[in-house]
Design a protein around this motif. Structure first.
Motif, PDB file in Angstrom:
ATOM      1  N   GLY A 174      32.112  45.726  46.097  1.00 42.31           N
ATOM      2  CA  GLY A 174      32.141  44.308  45.788  1.00 42.31           C
ATOM      3  C   GLY A 174      33.091  43.929  44.668  1.00 42.31           C
ATOM      4  N   VAL A 175      33.849  44.893  44.137  1.00 43.79           N
ATOM      5  CA  VAL A 175      34.771  44.643  43.026  1.00 43.79           C
ATOM      6  C   VAL A 175      36.157  45.142  43.402  1.00 43.79           C
ATOM      7  N   VAL A 176      37.180  44.339  43.099  1.00 43.20           N
ATOM      8  CA  VAL A 176      38.558  44.712  43.418  1.00 43.20           C
ATOM      9  C   VAL A 176      39.074  45.742  42.416  1.00 43.20           C
ATOM     10  N   ASP A 177      39.692  46.790  42.940  1.00 41.75           N
ATOM     11  CA  ASP A 177      40.304  47.835  42.119  1.00 41.75           C
ATOM     12  C   ASP A 177      41.810  47.586  42.070  1.00 41.75           C
ATOM     13  N   PRO A 178      42.369  47.213  40.907  1.00 39.72           N
ATOM     14  CA  PRO A 178      43.811  46.922  40.819  1.00 39.72           C
ATOM     15  C   PRO A 178      44.702  48.074  41.268  1.00 39.72           C
ATOM     16  N   GLU A 179      44.243  49.302  41.137  1.00 35.83           N
ATOM     17  CA  GLU A 179      45.070  50.444  41.525  1.00 35.83           C
ATOM     18  C   GLU A 179      45.286  50.508  43.036  1.00 35.83           C
ATOM     19  N   ARG A 180      44.489  49.768  43.792  1.00 34.89           N
ATOM     20  CA  ARG A 180      44.641  49.771  45.248  1.00 34.89           C
ATOM     21  C   ARG A 180      45.627  48.714  45.746  1.00 34.89           C
ATOM     22  N   VAL A 181      46.123  47.879  44.851  1.00 37.78           N
ATOM     23  CA  VAL A 181      47.015  46.796  45.272  1.00 37.78           C
ATOM     24  C   VAL A 181      48.252  47.318  46.004  1.00 37.78           C
ATOM     25  N   PRO A 182      48.935  48.374  45.534  1.00 34.86           N
ATOM     26  CA  PRO A 182      50.129  48.845  46.266  1.00 34.86           C
ATOM     27  C   PRO A 182      49.841  49.239  47.708  1.00 34.86           C
ATOM     28  N   ASP A 183      48.639  49.746  47.971  1.00 33.85           N
ATOM     29  CA  ASP A 183      48.298  50.163  49.332  1.00 33.85           C
ATOM     30  C   ASP A 183      47.937  48.988  50.222  1.00 33.85           C
ATOM     31  N   ALA A 184      47.752  47.803  49.638  1.00 32.03           N
ATOM     32  CA  ALA A 184      47.288  46.649  50.412  1.00 32.03           C
ATOM     33  C   ALA A 184      48.338  46.138  51.387  1.00 32.03           C
ATOM     34  N   LEU A 185      49.614  46.452  51.146  1.00 28.94           N
ATOM     35  CA  LEU A 185      50.664  45.971  52.047  1.00 28.94           C
ATOM     36  C   LEU A 185      50.533  46.558  53.450  1.00 28.94           C
ATOM     37  N   ALA A 186      49.758  47.630  53.588  1.00 31.82           N
ATOM     38  CA  ALA A 186      49.555  48.212  54.922  1.00 31.82           C
ATOM     39  C   ALA A 186      48.786  47.264  55.827  1.00 31.82           C
ATOM     40  N   ALA A 187      48.120  46.253  55.236  1.00 31.45           N
ATOM     41  CA  ALA A 187      47.357  45.286  56.032  1.00 31.45           C
ATOM     42  C   ALA A 187      48.225  44.161  56.577  1.00 31.45           C
ATOM     43  N   VAL A 188      49.469  44.056  56.102  1.00 27.31           N
ATOM     44  CA  VAL A 188      50.373  43.002  56.604  1.00 27.31           C
ATOM     45  C   VAL A 188      50.760  43.326  58.032  1.00 27.31           C
ATOM     46  N   PRO A 189      50.596  42.391  58.979  1.00 33.70           N
ATOM     47  CA  PRO A 189      50.889  42.685  60.386  1.00 33.70           C
ATOM     48  C   PRO A 189      52.365  42.984  60.609  1.00 33.70           C
ATOM     49  N   SER A 190      52.635  43.774  61.611  1.00 32.94           N
ATOM     50  CA  SER A 190      54.012  44.130  61.929  1.00 32.94           C
ATOM     51  C   SER A 190      54.798  42.883  62.319  1.00 32.94           C
ATOM     52  N   GLY A 191      56.066  42.876  61.946  1.00 35.41           N
ATOM     53  CA  GLY A 191      56.908  41.715  62.198  1.00 35.41           C
ATOM     54  C   GLY A 191      56.886  40.698  61.079  1.00 35.41           C
ATOM     55  N   TYR A 192      56.079  40.942  60.044  1.00 36.30           N
ATOM     56  CA  TYR A 192      55.958  40.030  58.911  1.00 36.30           C
ATOM     57  C   TYR A 192      56.283  40.760  57.612  1.00 36.30           C
ATOM     58  N   GLU A 193      56.759  39.991  56.641  1.00 33.79           N
ATOM     59  CA  GLU A 193      56.872  40.467  55.262  1.00 33.79           C
ATOM     60  C   GLU A 193      55.649  39.969  54.514  1.00 33.79           C
ATOM     61  N   GLY A 194      55.296  40.661  53.428  1.00 35.64           N
ATOM     62  CA  GLY A 194      54.112  40.246  52.688  1.00 35.64           C
ATOM     63  C   GLY A 194      54.188  40.545  51.213  1.00 35.64           C
ATOM     64  N   ASN A 195      53.409  39.784  50.443  1.00 38.01           N
ATOM     65  CA  ASN A 195      53.277  40.012  49.007  1.00 38.01           C
ATOM     66  C   ASN A 195      51.809  39.867  48.639  1.00 38.01           C
ATOM     67  N   VAL A 196      51.307  40.805  47.849  1.00 36.32           N
ATOM     68  CA  VAL A 196      49.928  40.769  47.361  1.00 36.32           C
ATOM     69  C   VAL A 196      49.972  40.732  45.840  1.00 36.32           C
ATOM     70  N   THR A 197      49.362  39.700  45.244  1.00 36.07           N
ATOM     71  CA  THR A 197      49.357  39.545  43.794  1.00 36.07           C
ATOM     72  C   THR A 197      47.927  39.349  43.314  1.00 36.07           C
ATOM     73  N   LEU A 198      47.541  40.134  42.317  1.00 42.27           N
ATOM     74  CA  LEU A 198      46.210  40.060  41.720  1.00 42.27           C
ATOM     75  C   LEU A 198      46.358  39.699  40.244  1.00 42.27           C
ATOM     76  N   ARG A 199      45.632  38.674  39.801  1.00 43.47           N
ATOM     77  CA  ARG A 199      45.678  38.244  38.404  1.00 43.47           C
ATOM     78  C   ARG A 199      44.279  38.237  37.812  1.00 43.47           C
ATOM     79  N   ALA A 200      44.121  38.918  36.688  1.00 42.99           N
ATOM     80  CA  ALA A 200      42.874  38.912  35.925  1.00 42.99           C
ATOM     81  C   ALA A 200      43.203  39.427  34.536  1.00 42.99           C
ATOM     82  N   GLU A 201      43.533  38.503  33.630  1.00 43.19           N
ATOM     83  CA  GLU A 201      44.009  38.819  32.275  1.00 43.19           C
ATOM     84  C   GLU A 201      45.421  39.400  32.298  1.00 43.19           C
ATOM     85  N   ARG A 202      45.750  40.169  33.328  1.00 41.66           N
ATOM     86  CA  ARG A 202      47.127  40.614  33.557  1.00 41.66           C
ATOM     87  C   ARG A 202      47.380  40.578  35.054  1.00 41.66           C
ATOM     88  N   GLN A 203      48.548  41.038  35.470  1.00 39.13           N
ATOM     89  CA  GLN A 203      48.951  40.851  36.865  1.00 39.13           C
ATOM     90  C   GLN A 203      49.380  42.165  37.498  1.00 39.13           C
TER      91      GLN A 203
END
Length: 276
Positions: free
Chosen positions: A209-238
């Motif tokens: 139930g809690v987001v782990d910032p260290e997993r953000v780089p791996d999140a781009l694998a969820a972007v569907p093929s044929g698309y570009e994507g950006n994932v940004t997490l902000r909580a006191e830092r980014q």
């Protein structure tokens, strides 16, 4: 020695009356907390002040709600709350506006920007009107042909969401990502792409139930093929992964709990942008 003292009887009558009165007050006390109007208003404000294309959902936990001008009202057995929004929003009260709220482009629903403007003006009201509250609300920032509005209404139950749940349980996130690619390819460019992609991203970066910032780089694998994507997490830092999104990117913004360290959890914002 067994004679009844008149004063004693009077005392017992008074005690009985007070007990009945106290019982009446207790039975009228609310048995649950009032709805969290502040959280709902914050979600709407963040979308309204974000770039066009921003969208977010929020659970209401209310039986009735009202939306008039800049006023949001929520009501439940626990009480009624009112919150003042930063900007006036448009309630999605007809099928055309609801279609735009759910991700359809205004150009595919309305014949011209002027028709879109007229529809939003007709939907505006300063009179409080209570309606049955949905389980979740959706807020979407839309801009087209000089019309810049934030639509708010009932969150739709998408068939894609059901598919996500089935595949997440039966085959895991890897299989779900492949299914998401196929589904998005079939629904065309008028559907919301960022929303279901953000669902997949949130599942990848969340643990317990809690987001782990260290997993953000791996999140781009969820972007569907044929698309570009950006994932940004902000909580006191980014934390961010992916190229800088263009202004035309489809975006989804949502409030999440972020783990900043052992026993340290802060409220944060997860933003997912998707574009071709």
């Amino acid at each position: 020695m067994f004679d009844t003292n008149v004063d004693t009887v009077s005392v017992w009558v008074a005690v009985g009356a007070v007990s009945v009165a106290v019982l009446g007050v207790v039975t009228q006390l609310p048995t649950s907390a009032p709805p969290d109007g502040a959280a709902a208003a914050t979600t709407i404000d963040e979308v309204a002040t974000g770039p066009p294309g921003s969208v977010a959902t929020r659970e209401l936990h209310a039986t009735e709600w009202s939306l008039s001008g800049r006023q949001l009202g929520l009501r439940s057995a626990g009480g009624t709350v009112h919150e003042t929004l930063l900007h006036q929003v448009i309630p999605a009260v007809n099928p055309s506006l609801t279609a735009v709220l759910e991700g359809k482009r205004p150009s595919s629903v309305f014949g011209s920007p002027d028709a879109f403007r007229q529809a939003t003006e007709r939907a505006q009201t300063d009179r409080e009107r209570w309606r049955a509250a949905p389980d979740r609300l959706t807020a979407r920032h839309v801009a087209w042909g000089g019309v810049d509005v934030t639509l708010v209404g009932r969150a739709a139950t998408e068939p894609l969401a059901a598919l996500v749940a089935v595949f997440a349980v039966t085959a895991g996130l890897a299989l779900y990502a492949g299914t998401l690619d196929e589904t998005l390819a079939g629904v065309g460019g008028d559907r919301d792409v960022a929303g279901p992609t953000a669902d997949a991203v949130e599942r990848r970066v969340t643990s317990g139930g809690v987001v782990d910032p260290e997993r953000v780089p791996d999140a781009l694998a969820a972007v569907p093929s044929g698309y570009e994507g950006n994932v940004t997490l902000r909580a006191e830092r980014q934390w961010s992964a992916g190229p800088t999104p263009p202004a035309t990117a489809d975006t989804d913004n949502r409030t999440v709990s972020v783990a900043l360290g052992p026993a340290t959890v802060r409220r944060g914002r997860l933003r997912v942008a998707v574009w071709r």
